[in-house]
Design a protein around this motif. Structure first.
Motif, PDB file in Angstrom:
ATOM      1  N   LEU A 127      -1.975 -25.200  33.990  1.00 51.85           N
ATOM      2  CA  LEU A 127      -1.972 -23.749  34.184  1.00 51.85           C
ATOM      3  C   LEU A 127      -2.817 -23.372  35.393  1.00 51.85           C
ATOM      4  CD1 LEU A 127      -1.089 -20.991  32.900  1.00 51.85           C
ATOM      5  CD2 LEU A 127      -3.307 -21.014  31.728  1.00 51.85           C
ATOM      6  N   GLN A 128      -2.258 -22.543  36.276  1.00 45.50           N
ATOM      7  CA  GLN A 128      -3.031 -22.038  37.402  1.00 45.50           C
ATOM      8  C   GLN A 128      -4.014 -20.975  36.917  1.00 45.50           C
ATOM      9  OE1 GLN A 128      -0.453 -20.757  40.581  1.00 45.50           O
ATOM     10  NE2 GLN A 128       0.520 -22.763  40.789  1.00 45.50           N
ATOM     11  N   SER A 129      -5.163 -20.907  37.556  1.00 48.85           N
ATOM     12  CA  SER A 129      -6.244 -20.053  37.062  1.00 48.85           C
ATOM     13  C   SER A 129      -6.027 -18.573  37.353  1.00 48.85           C
ATOM     14  CB  SER A 129      -7.579 -20.504  37.674  1.00 48.85           C
ATOM     15  OG  SER A 129      -7.525 -20.446  39.092  1.00 48.85           O
ATOM     16  N   SER A 130      -5.218 -18.248  38.372  1.00 53.48           N
ATOM     17  CA  SER A 130      -5.024 -16.838  38.733  1.00 53.48           C
ATOM     18  C   SER A 130      -4.366 -16.065  37.595  1.00 53.48           C
ATOM     19  CB  SER A 130      -4.163 -16.734  39.997  1.00 53.48           C
ATOM     20  OG  SER A 130      -4.815 -17.330  41.099  1.00 53.48           O
ATOM     21  N   SER A 137       2.155 -19.216  36.018  1.00 53.44           N
ATOM     22  CA  SER A 137       2.437 -20.270  36.987  1.00 53.44           C
ATOM     23  C   SER A 137       1.622 -21.524  36.690  1.00 53.44           C
ATOM     24  CB  SER A 137       2.136 -19.776  38.402  1.00 53.44           C
ATOM     25  OG  SER A 137       3.011 -18.732  38.746  1.00 53.44           O
ATOM     26  N   TYR A 138       2.267 -22.660  36.946  1.00 50.88           N
ATOM     27  CA  TYR A 138       1.664 -23.965  36.682  1.00 50.88           C
ATOM     28  C   TYR A 138       1.788 -24.853  37.910  1.00 50.88           C
ATOM     29  CZ  TYR A 138       2.094 -22.701  31.717  1.00 50.88           C
ATOM     30  OH  TYR A 138       1.998 -22.081  30.498  1.00 50.88           O
ATOM     31  N   ASP A 139       0.793 -25.726  38.092  1.00 55.61           N
ATOM     32  CA  ASP A 139       0.960 -26.875  38.975  1.00 55.61           C
ATOM     33  C   ASP A 139       1.703 -27.936  38.173  1.00 55.61           C
ATOM     34  OD1 ASP A 139      -0.491 -25.795  41.179  1.00 55.61           O
ATOM     35  OD2 ASP A 139      -2.363 -26.255  40.122  1.00 55.61           O
TER      36      ASP A 139
END
Length: 256
Positions: A127-130, A137-139
């Protein structure tokens, strides 16, 4: 003209040409010299040229680019992979256009926590932190990624999008860069025939396939090039980044 008279600033619909471009790899791509020349041309041509960023980046990142890193300030931004539609003021702040975002918010229906819970056990996603408003959104690690994530997202009534083989975005159903850009152009009264759409990855596919004059810049993702096979309105540029955009402006004969 008397001292009390002023000229009205031309709207983007009045301009001769509008560039609607992705950022990473596209408007931010190319050699340092080609970027310098192209950005200077944009600034010198503001009375004729409109600029729209269509990006996966969030408003804070866009503002940092234009205030601190020498990137031209756009007139409008379609950000967060199409889930933000905003006007940009003279201080580089992004002001969401409420009538255009209302449908996006309704389609999302505060799904963020549901998405995170449903995808928590899927391998290969970080999971992206924003904290995005209308997307999660995920990496993505392509070697570990489990395709069942697409089925999970579909069961939630949402859309999933993979780009650059390393990002996994969950979006409101039917919302992406292309549909949001088209709604903005319609809202602004811009003639689509004078718009050039530019991109380089699969998350640009929805805007490159709308039928507007388009370019896949020279460093484009191979999967994007394959998906564009047979689409004659899309120029496959040889030059990378802004060099490819300049090449396409000439190819499509968009400016005298």
């Amino acid at each position: 003209m008397t001292r009390h008279e002023t000229f009205a600033r031309p709207t983007i619909a009045d301009k001769d040409f509008v560039l609607a471009t992705d950022l990473d790899g596209t408007f931010l791509g190319g050699t340092e010299e080609s970027r310098r020349k192209f950005y200077s041309w944009i600034e010198e041509s503001r009375d004729r040229v409109g600029l729209i960023f269509v990006t996966g980046r969030d408003p804070g990142h866009v503002r940092d680019l234009t205030r601190r890193r020498g990137v031209p300030r756009p007139d409008y931004v379609v950000g967060d992979v199409g889930t933000t539609i905003a006007e940009v003021d003279d201080e580089h702040f992004l002001a969401p256009i409420a009538p255009l975002e209302a449908e996006i918010a309704a389609a999302w229906n505060d799904a963020g926590m549901r998405v995170q819970a449903a995808l928590r056990s899927v391998p290969g996603l970080t999971l992206q932190s924003s904290g995005f408003r209308f997307r999660v959104s995920y990496d993505m690690d392509p070697d570990r990624f489990d395709d069942r994530a697409f089925d999970i997202v579909a069961e939630l009534g949402l859309d999933a999008l993979v780009s650059a083989d390393r990002y996994f975005d969950v979006l409101p159903k039917g919302v992406s860069k292309g549909p949001s850009l088209l709604r903005l152009l319609t809202h602004l009264g811009v003639d689509n025939r004078k718009v050039l759409v530019a991109g380089d990855t699969l998350n640009d596919l929805s805007m490159l396939t709308m039928g507007l004059p388009a370019v896949a810049v020279g460093n484009s993702e191979p999967a994007l090039i394959s998906a564009l096979e047979g689409m004659e309105h899309v120029h496959r540029a040889r030059e990378e980044g802004v060099g490819g955009i300049a090449e396409a402006i000439l190819h499509h004969k968009l400016l005298q």
